[in-house]
Design a protein around this motif. Structure first.
Motif, PDB file in Angstrom:
ATOM      1  N   MET A 113      33.893  46.378  41.364  1.00  0.00           N
ATOM      2  CA  MET A 113      33.947  46.283  39.901  1.00  0.00           C
ATOM      3  C   MET A 113      35.236  46.951  39.395  1.00  0.00           C
ATOM      4  N   ILE A 114      35.764  46.371  38.349  1.00  0.00           N
ATOM      5  CA  ILE A 114      36.947  46.971  37.701  1.00  0.00           C
ATOM      6  C   ILE A 114      36.434  47.748  36.493  1.00  0.00           C
ATOM      7  N   TYR A 115      36.973  48.927  36.281  1.00  0.00           N
ATOM      8  CA  TYR A 115      36.562  49.735  35.127  1.00  0.00           C
ATOM      9  C   TYR A 115      37.771  49.960  34.229  1.00  0.00           C
ATOM     10  N   LYS A 116      37.513  50.003  32.915  1.00  0.00           N
ATOM     11  CA  LYS A 116      38.588  50.261  31.958  1.00  0.00           C
ATOM     12  C   LYS A 116      38.119  51.370  31.020  1.00  0.00           C
ATOM     13  N   THR A 117      39.080  52.075  30.427  1.00  0.00           N
ATOM     14  CA  THR A 117      38.701  53.155  29.513  1.00  0.00           C
ATOM     15  C   THR A 117      38.422  52.586  28.128  1.00  0.00           C
ATOM     16  N   VAL A 155      36.051  27.348  36.513  1.00  0.00           N
ATOM     17  CA  VAL A 155      36.603  27.634  35.175  1.00  0.00           C
ATOM     18  C   VAL A 155      35.968  28.881  34.575  1.00  0.00           C
ATOM     19  N   VAL A 156      34.711  29.127  34.925  1.00  0.00           N
ATOM     20  CA  VAL A 156      34.049  30.339  34.409  1.00  0.00           C
ATOM     21  C   VAL A 156      34.760  31.574  34.957  1.00  0.00           C
ATOM     22  N   GLU A 157      34.988  31.572  36.274  1.00  0.00           N
ATOM     23  CA  GLU A 157      35.684  32.714  36.886  1.00  0.00           C
ATOM     24  C   GLU A 157      37.079  32.855  36.273  1.00  0.00           C
ATOM     25  N   ALA A 158      37.776  31.719  36.128  1.00  0.00           N
ATOM     26  CA  ALA A 158      39.141  31.765  35.589  1.00  0.00           C
ATOM     27  C   ALA A 158      39.158  32.262  34.146  1.00  0.00           C
ATOM     28  N   SER A 159      38.185  31.809  33.355  1.00  0.00           N
ATOM     29  CA  SER A 159      38.147  32.215  31.939  1.00  0.00           C
ATOM     30  C   SER A 159      37.894  33.718  31.829  1.00  0.00           C
ATOM     31  N   LEU A 187      40.517  37.056  30.573  1.00  0.00           N
ATOM     32  CA  LEU A 187      40.196  38.159  29.648  1.00  0.00           C
ATOM     33  C   LEU A 187      40.327  39.522  30.330  1.00  0.00           C
ATOM     34  N   ILE A 188      39.884  39.590  31.597  1.00  0.00           N
ATOM     35  CA  ILE A 188      39.992  40.861  32.333  1.00  0.00           C
ATOM     36  C   ILE A 188      41.458  41.256  32.443  1.00  0.00           C
ATOM     37  N   ASN A 189      42.307  40.242  32.557  1.00  0.00           N
ATOM     38  CA  ASN A 189      43.743  40.470  32.726  1.00  0.00           C
ATOM     39  C   ASN A 189      44.402  41.035  31.463  1.00  0.00           C
ATOM     40  N   ASP A 190      43.725  40.843  30.313  1.00  0.00           N
ATOM     41  CA  ASP A 190      44.329  41.227  29.032  1.00  0.00           C
ATOM     42  C   ASP A 190      44.152  42.734  28.826  1.00  0.00           C
ATOM     43  N   PRO A 191      45.242  43.505  28.807  1.00  0.00           N
ATOM     44  CA  PRO A 191      45.091  44.960  28.721  1.00  0.00           C
ATOM     45  C   PRO A 191      44.495  45.440  27.391  1.00  0.00           C
ATOM     46  N   ARG A 192      44.484  44.550  26.390  1.00  0.00           N
ATOM     47  CA  ARG A 192      43.918  44.949  25.093  1.00  0.00           C
ATOM     48  C   ARG A 192      42.392  44.934  25.130  1.00  0.00           C
ATOM     49  N   ILE A 193      41.842  44.155  26.062  1.00  0.00           N
ATOM     50  CA  ILE A 193      40.382  43.965  26.110  1.00  0.00           C
ATOM     51  C   ILE A 193      39.734  44.960  27.075  1.00  0.00           C
ATOM     52  N   THR A 194      38.700  45.631  26.594  1.00  0.00           N
ATOM     53  CA  THR A 194      38.017  46.611  27.442  1.00  0.00           C
ATOM     54  C   THR A 194      36.912  45.940  28.252  1.00  0.00           C
ATOM     55  N   VAL A 195      36.020  45.228  27.562  1.00  0.00           N
ATOM     56  CA  VAL A 195      34.865  44.625  28.243  1.00  0.00           C
ATOM     57  C   VAL A 195      34.713  43.168  27.797  1.00  0.00           C
ATOM     58  N   ASP A 246      35.410  40.484  41.383  1.00  0.00           N
ATOM     59  CA  ASP A 246      35.785  40.823  42.762  1.00  0.00           C
ATOM     60  C   ASP A 246      37.064  40.103  43.194  1.00  0.00           C
ATOM     61  N   GLY A 247      37.208  38.853  42.757  1.00  0.00           N
ATOM     62  CA  GLY A 247      38.368  38.074  43.203  1.00  0.00           C
ATOM     63  C   GLY A 247      39.527  38.122  42.223  1.00  0.00           C
ATOM     64  N   PHE A 248      39.459  39.064  41.285  1.00  0.00           N
ATOM     65  CA  PHE A 248      40.515  39.125  40.262  1.00  0.00           C
ATOM     66  C   PHE A 248      41.861  39.490  40.872  1.00  0.00           C
ATOM     67  N   LYS A 249      42.891  38.715  40.499  1.00  0.00           N
ATOM     68  CA  LYS A 249      44.261  39.073  40.855  1.00  0.00           C
ATOM     69  C   LYS A 249      45.045  39.063  39.553  1.00  0.00           C
ATOM     70  N   PRO A 250      45.897  40.064  39.317  1.00  0.00           N
ATOM     71  CA  PRO A 250      46.630  40.097  38.045  1.00  0.00           C
ATOM     72  C   PRO A 250      47.376  38.780  37.789  1.00  0.00           C
ATOM     73  N   ILE A 251      47.355  38.357  36.537  1.00  0.00           N
ATOM     74  CA  ILE A 251      48.041  37.116  36.153  1.00  0.00           C
ATOM     75  C   ILE A 251      49.311  37.536  35.406  1.00  0.00           C
ATOM     76  N   ASP A 252      50.468  37.029  35.861  1.00  0.00           N
ATOM     77  CA  ASP A 252      51.708  37.503  35.234  1.00  0.00           C
ATOM     78  C   ASP A 252      51.902  36.884  33.846  1.00  0.00           C
TER      79      ASP A 252
END
Ligand code: SF4
Ligand code: SF4
Length: 377
Positions: free
Chosen positions: A1-5, A224-228, A232-240, A259-265
């Protein structure tokens, strides 16, 4: 899991949260509670509910899971979010007392000033002393953080966040409607608020139209669900990103997305945004807030049908959707009874021209029926 503040609270929350608003089986509460507990076991630690969700059973279901989760809360923390849309301090007090009892907790981590649809409504509730009551609840230790849940347009969100120091904000945002709320999302990020996203899958439109949203994929093997969700996970403005889990399959898919998230440039994000056809901005997100027509027109269902026209779905499929998915009789529909009373459009979270779209769908049905009659002659 990825956690954000979460904003400036210092709390680490899971990048995907449990939205307890659409359990598939809302008769068997144990099934829902097990799903909540499974999510907790897999690392999700942000649980969002509200009075009235799931025929008023959501808080009870989450509370059943929390009874178990409380046993490990010290070493494996979790955070509870619920809401009050009440207009007076006394009613808010009643709301929180009921929420605490149902959720089996002594305090609510994120308590939301719920369902702000217009700035006037915000001002009115504030003038009634509702936010003061929230502050009292915080002093008493019954809530930890004061947040707001809203469907305002971007500029109004900015104004509201400038008016009151909320700790966080909950709003609808997805690859389908992000231009509509971009200003608000930016305002939340700039002011250091926690930003929780509801409706990240466009109210089901994205998973139901995988080929149309194919452009959001950045990995060859993702859905598409995973990609969508990854977008959002990639967006640093979004927490959850809050996903409304109906069943274990939904939960598993969201967990795979994390789990399979890779940063999107940045360049790829820009391309995805460019790929959105202009008319994707104004799709209905099925939030149901307009669903109070004095003529009994099933507005969200008709708006869903309009979405399908916009998304290029074929006429026969659309008519079948009207009949078999929504139970609307083609010959005997009430779409012509709209009196333009003005009730629904101000309530629309996406500010959509509802009457015009109802008329569009009505004309399509009429034309379809004419064609069918002509064929039979
Ligand atoms: S404007 Fe038409 S669709 Fe909207 S609430 Fe009034 S009668 Fe219903
Ligand atoms: S028409 Fe607007 S308020 Fe109604 S369901 Fe769609 S987005 Fe929500």
């Amino acid at each position: 899991m990825i956690y954000k503040t979460y904003g400036q609270t210092g709390i680490e929350v899971s990048a995907v949260g449990f939205g307890a608003m659409r359990f598939d089986d809302n008769k068997n509460l144990d099934v829902g509670a097990e799903l909540v507990k499974n999510a907790y076991d897999k690392g999700i630690n942000y649980f969002d509910t509200a009075p009235l969700y799931v025929d008023d059973k959501s808080e009870i279901i989450v509370g059943m899971a929390i009874k178990e989760m409380n046993k490990t809360r010290a070493e494996k923390p979790f955070y509870v979010s619920t809401k009050s849309s009440k207009a007076t301090p006394g009613e808010v007090r009643e709301n929180i007392e009921s929420s605490l009892k149902r959720l089996n907790v002594d305090y609510i981590d994120f308590y939301h000033f719920w369902c702000i649809i217009t700035l006037e409504q915000y001002e009115e509730r504030k003038a009634n002393g509702v936010l003061k009551e929230f502050e009292k609840l915080k002093e008493e230790g019954l809530i930890k953080h004061i947040c707001v849940s809203t469907h305002l347009v971007g500029g109004d969100i900015e104004k509201m966040l400038g008016d009151y120091p909320f700790d966080g904000i909950l709003l609808g945002y997805s690859i389908m409607n992000f231009p509509y709320r971009e200003v608000g999302v930016d305002a939340a990020a700039k002011s250091g608020k926690g930003l929780v996203i509801m409706n990240p899958l466009g109210g089901g439109v994205i998973p139901q139209n995988p080929e149309l949203f194919d452009f959001v994929k950045t990995q060859s093997d993702e859905t598409v669900v995973e990609a969508s969700l990854r977008f959002l996970i990639n967006d640093p403005r979004i927490t959850v990103a809050l996903v409304g889990f109906g069943n274990q399959k939904h939960l598993d898919e969201a967990l795979r997305a994390v789990d399979g998230f890779k940063p999107i440039d940045g360049e790829t994000v820009g391309k995805i945004k460019d790929s959105l056809q202009e008319n994707f901005n104004d799709l209905c997100t099925s939030c149901q807030y307009c669903d109070d027509c004095p003529q009994d027109i099933a507005i969200p269902k008709i708006m869903d049908i309009y979405n399908h026209y916009k998304l290029g779905v074929g006429e026969k499929d659309i008519m079948e959707r009207l009949m078999w998915h929504w139970g609307i009789k083609l010959e005997d529909n009430n779409l012509g009874s709209c009196t333009h009373c003005g009730n629904c459009e101000p309530l629309c979270t996406q500010k959509l021209p509802i009457c015009e779209r109802i008329e569009f769908v009505k004309n399509k049905i009429d034309a379809y029926l004419e064609k069918q009659k002509a064929k039979q002659k």
